[in-house]
Design a protein around this motif. Structure first.
Motif, PDB file in Angstrom:
ATOM      1  N   THR A  14       0.847  -1.197   0.000  1.00  0.00           N
ATOM      2  CA  THR A  14       0.000   0.000   0.000  1.00  0.00           C
ATOM      3  C   THR A  14       0.874   1.234   0.000  1.00  0.00           C
ATOM      4  OG1 THR A  14      -1.786   1.196   1.122  1.00  0.00           O
ATOM      5  CG2 THR A  14      -0.190   0.071   2.533  1.00  0.00           C
ATOM      6  N   ARG A  15       0.328   2.296  -0.544  1.00  0.00           N
ATOM      7  CA  ARG A  15       1.024   3.579  -0.462  1.00  0.00           C
ATOM      8  C   ARG A  15       0.469   4.398   0.691  1.00  0.00           C
ATOM      9  NH1 ARG A  15      -1.075   7.871  -4.706  1.00  0.00           N
ATOM     10  NH2 ARG A  15      -3.273   7.678  -4.290  1.00  0.00           N
ATOM     11  N   GLU A  16      -0.640   3.938   1.273  1.00  0.00           N
ATOM     12  CA  GLU A  16      -1.274   4.664   2.366  1.00  0.00           C
ATOM     13  C   GLU A  16      -0.450   4.580   3.642  1.00  0.00           C
ATOM     14  OE1 GLU A  16      -5.481   4.139   3.104  1.00  0.00           O
ATOM     15  OE2 GLU A  16      -5.727   3.408   1.045  1.00  0.00           O
ATOM     16  N   CYS A  17      -0.423   5.711   4.364  1.00  0.00           N
ATOM     17  CA  CYS A  17       0.270   5.758   5.645  1.00  0.00           C
ATOM     18  C   CYS A  17      -0.318   6.895   6.463  1.00  0.00           C
ATOM     19  CB  CYS A  17       1.765   5.974   5.434  1.00  0.00           C
ATOM     20  SG  CYS A  17       2.705   5.948   6.980  1.00  0.00           S
ATOM     21  N   PRO A  18      -0.650   6.641   7.733  1.00  0.00           N
ATOM     22  CA  PRO A  18      -1.201   7.707   8.562  1.00  0.00           C
ATOM     23  C   PRO A  18      -0.127   8.663   9.080  1.00  0.00           C
ATOM     24  CG  PRO A  18      -1.090   5.684   9.809  1.00  0.00           C
ATOM     25  CD  PRO A  18      -0.659   5.353   8.410  1.00  0.00           C
ATOM     26  N   LEU A  19       1.137   8.389   8.766  1.00  0.00           N
ATOM     27  CA  LEU A  19       2.240   9.227   9.233  1.00  0.00           C
ATOM     28  C   LEU A  19       2.738  10.120   8.101  1.00  0.00           C
ATOM     29  CD1 LEU A  19       4.323   6.434  11.016  1.00  0.00           C
ATOM     30  CD2 LEU A  19       2.384   7.699  11.907  1.00  0.00           C
ATOM     31  N   SER A  20       3.472  11.133   8.450  1.00  0.00           N
ATOM     32  CA  SER A  20       4.166  11.956   7.453  1.00  0.00           C
ATOM     33  C   SER A  20       5.553  12.248   8.003  1.00  0.00           C
ATOM     34  CB  SER A  20       3.386  13.240   7.155  1.00  0.00           C
ATOM     35  OG  SER A  20       3.181  13.971   8.345  1.00  0.00           O
ATOM     36  N   CYS A  21       6.390  11.227   7.960  1.00  0.00           N
ATOM     37  CA  CYS A  21       7.709  11.287   8.577  1.00  0.00           C
ATOM     38  C   CYS A  21       8.687  12.094   7.726  1.00  0.00           C
ATOM     39  CB  CYS A  21       8.274   9.882   8.757  1.00  0.00           C
ATOM     40  SG  CYS A  21       7.162   8.791   9.634  1.00  0.00           S
ATOM     41  N   PRO A  22       9.457  12.984   8.363  1.00  0.00           N
ATOM     42  CA  PRO A  22      10.501  13.666   7.606  1.00  0.00           C
ATOM     43  C   PRO A  22      11.534  12.627   7.176  1.00  0.00           C
ATOM     44  CG  PRO A  22      10.731  14.116   9.954  1.00  0.00           C
ATOM     45  CD  PRO A  22       9.454  13.335   9.773  1.00  0.00           C
ATOM     46  N   GLY A  23      12.019  12.763   5.987  1.00  0.00           N
ATOM     47  CA  GLY A  23      13.010  11.815   5.491  1.00  0.00           C
ATOM     48  C   GLY A  23      12.413  10.577   4.859  1.00  0.00           C
ATOM     49  N   PRO A  72       1.988  -0.956   5.971  1.00  0.00           N
ATOM     50  CA  PRO A  72       1.306  -2.181   5.553  1.00  0.00           C
ATOM     51  C   PRO A  72       0.157  -2.590   6.468  1.00  0.00           C
ATOM     52  CG  PRO A  72       3.516  -2.669   6.334  1.00  0.00           C
ATOM     53  CD  PRO A  72       3.396  -1.173   6.270  1.00  0.00           C
ATOM     54  N   MET A  73       0.203  -2.205   7.728  1.00  0.00           N
ATOM     55  CA  MET A  73      -0.869  -2.598   8.641  1.00  0.00           C
ATOM     56  C   MET A  73      -2.189  -1.910   8.306  1.00  0.00           C
ATOM     57  SD  MET A  73       0.350  -4.972  10.422  1.00  0.00           S
ATOM     58  CE  MET A  73      -0.951  -5.141  11.625  1.00  0.00           C
ATOM     59  N   VAL A  74      -2.170  -0.897   7.432  1.00  0.00           N
ATOM     60  CA  VAL A  74      -3.410  -0.317   6.926  1.00  0.00           C
ATOM     61  C   VAL A  74      -4.207  -1.414   6.218  1.00  0.00           C
ATOM     62  CG1 VAL A  74      -4.337   1.299   5.201  1.00  0.00           C
ATOM     63  CG2 VAL A  74      -2.513   2.033   6.744  1.00  0.00           C
ATOM     64  N   ARG A  75      -3.508  -2.398   5.691  1.00  0.00           N
ATOM     65  CA  ARG A  75      -4.131  -3.540   5.002  1.00  0.00           C
ATOM     66  C   ARG A  75      -4.077  -4.808   5.875  1.00  0.00           C
ATOM     67  NH1 ARG A  75      -5.982  -0.076   2.650  1.00  0.00           N
ATOM     68  NH2 ARG A  75      -5.273   0.852   0.715  1.00  0.00           N
ATOM     69  N   HIS A  76      -4.269  -4.658   7.182  1.00  0.00           N
ATOM     70  CA  HIS A  76      -4.153  -5.804   8.100  1.00  0.00           C
ATOM     71  C   HIS A  76      -5.140  -6.919   7.784  1.00  0.00           C
ATOM     72  CE1 HIS A  76      -7.640  -4.728  10.644  1.00  0.00           C
ATOM     73  NE2 HIS A  76      -7.292  -3.493  10.358  1.00  0.00           N
ATOM     74  N   ARG A  77      -6.311  -6.591   7.272  1.00  0.00           N
ATOM     75  CA  ARG A  77      -7.273  -7.652   6.930  1.00  0.00           C
ATOM     76  C   ARG A  77      -6.721  -8.529   5.803  1.00  0.00           C
ATOM     77  NH1 ARG A  77     -10.031  -3.143   7.946  1.00  0.00           N
ATOM     78  NH2 ARG A  77     -11.572  -3.149   9.600  1.00  0.00           N
ATOM     79  N   GLU A  78      -6.186  -7.878   4.779  1.00  0.00           N
ATOM     80  CA  GLU A  78      -5.608  -8.628   3.670  1.00  0.00           C
ATOM     81  C   GLU A  78      -4.347  -9.369   4.119  1.00  0.00           C
ATOM     82  OE1 GLU A  78      -6.707  -5.447   3.479  1.00  0.00           O
ATOM     83  OE2 GLU A  78      -7.644  -5.079   1.521  1.00  0.00           O
ATOM     84  N   LEU A  94       8.428 -11.087   6.297  1.00  0.00           N
ATOM     85  CA  LEU A  94       8.671  -9.994   7.227  1.00  0.00           C
ATOM     86  C   LEU A  94       7.682  -8.889   6.916  1.00  0.00           C
ATOM     87  CD1 LEU A  94      10.571  -8.659   9.393  1.00  0.00           C
ATOM     88  CD2 LEU A  94      11.814  -7.686   7.445  1.00  0.00           C
ATOM     89  N   VAL A  95       6.909  -8.465   7.924  1.00  0.00           N
ATOM     90  CA  VAL A  95       6.019  -7.316   7.789  1.00  0.00           C
ATOM     91  C   VAL A  95       6.687  -6.174   8.546  1.00  0.00           C
ATOM     92  CG1 VAL A  95       3.747  -6.342   8.293  1.00  0.00           C
ATOM     93  CG2 VAL A  95       3.946  -8.753   7.624  1.00  0.00           C
ATOM     94  N   VAL A  96       6.964  -5.078   7.844  1.00  0.00           N
ATOM     95  CA  VAL A  96       7.636  -3.924   8.446  1.00  0.00           C
ATOM     96  C   VAL A  96       6.609  -2.831   8.694  1.00  0.00           C
ATOM     97  CG1 VAL A  96       9.484  -2.228   8.203  1.00  0.00           C
ATOM     98  CG2 VAL A  96       9.752  -4.510   7.210  1.00  0.00           C
ATOM     99  N   THR A  97       6.469  -2.425   9.953  1.00  0.00           N
ATOM    100  CA  THR A  97       5.427  -1.492  10.359  1.00  0.00           C
ATOM    101  C   THR A  97       6.001  -0.392  11.244  1.00  0.00           C
ATOM    102  OG1 THR A  97       3.311  -1.303  11.536  1.00  0.00           O
ATOM    103  CG2 THR A  97       4.818  -3.014  12.300  1.00  0.00           C
ATOM    104  N   SER A  98       5.237   0.667  11.392  1.00  0.00           N
ATOM    105  CA  SER A  98       5.600   1.740  12.319  1.00  0.00           C
ATOM    106  C   SER A  98       5.081   1.441  13.724  1.00  0.00           C
ATOM    107  CB  SER A  98       5.009   3.072  11.840  1.00  0.00           C
ATOM    108  OG  SER A  98       3.594   3.018  11.905  1.00  0.00           O
ATOM    109  N   GLY A  99       4.230   0.445  13.850  1.00  0.00           N
ATOM    110  CA  GLY A  99       3.642   0.116  15.144  1.00  0.00           C
ATOM    111  C   GLY A  99       2.433   0.976  15.484  1.00  0.00           C
TER     112      GLY A  99
END
Length: 180
Positions: A14-23, A72-78, A94-99
């Motif tokens: 997914t390209r979706e992310c609830p964060l907007s991290c610098p860098g 990726p956890m935005v798509r946790h159901r899938e 490996l699922v890499v998430t921001s937690g």
């Protein structure tokens, strides 16, 4: 490689992310090779995402797959449908998430699955960069789980003596952390 297959595959689900991290590099001009940017693409969802990921893995036959995003956890159901299938196929995942989103507890019993949480420093730095994925939220969302910590190196870590040791000591003391 000796079997004639690519040993590792990284899939941005997914390209979706609830964060907007610098860098964050994901939306950069060259992240996808330069021909197209992530913001120009559309996400798959539901069956199309599940079938697409499993189809890519069947086609390329990697030993290891990293499922990343966006978040990726935005798509946790899938993901809850994808990771058991990959496990049964003998693929290490490996699922890499921001937690920022809770990790389903049932994932902890899936063989060959690892969840990694990216952490940008100690709370005073991470919480500014990754809001709303704050330490408090991460600790709540990994409670009772087993995770790896992806250590994101940032400038503040080198500006204070002992910072690296303090970071390692904090995460090493957590019962949820398998490795850093």
């Amino acid at each position: 490689i000796l079997r004639g297959n690519v040993p590792m595959l990284s899939i941005e689900i997914t390209r979706e992310c609830p964060l907007s991290c610098p860098g964050c590099y994901a939306y950069g001009d060259t992240h996808l090779g330069g021909a197209v940017t992530l913001s120009e693409l559309n996400d798959f969802r539901g069956d199309a995402l599940v079938d697409g990921v499993i189809g890519l893995v069947r086609k390329h036959k990697p030993l290891h797959v990293s499922l990343v995003g966006g978040e990726p956890m935005v798509r946790h159901r899938e993901l809850s449908r994808i990771v058991p299938v990959l496990s049964k196929m003998g693929v290490f995942t490996l699922v890499v998430t921001s937690g920022v989103i809770p990790i389903p507890p049932e994932w902890m019993s899936i063989p060959r699955l690892r969840v990694a949480v990216s952490v940008d420093g100690l709370p005073e730095h991470h919480d500014i960069r990754r809001k709303p994925a704050t330490y408090e939220r991460i600790l709540k969302n990994i409670e009772g789980r087993e995770v790896n910590i992806h250590w994101v190196i940032t400038r503040p870590m080198f500006e204070r003596p002992g910072y690296l040791e303090e970071y390692v000591a904090f995460w090493n003391a957590r019962p949820e952390v398998n490795r850093i």
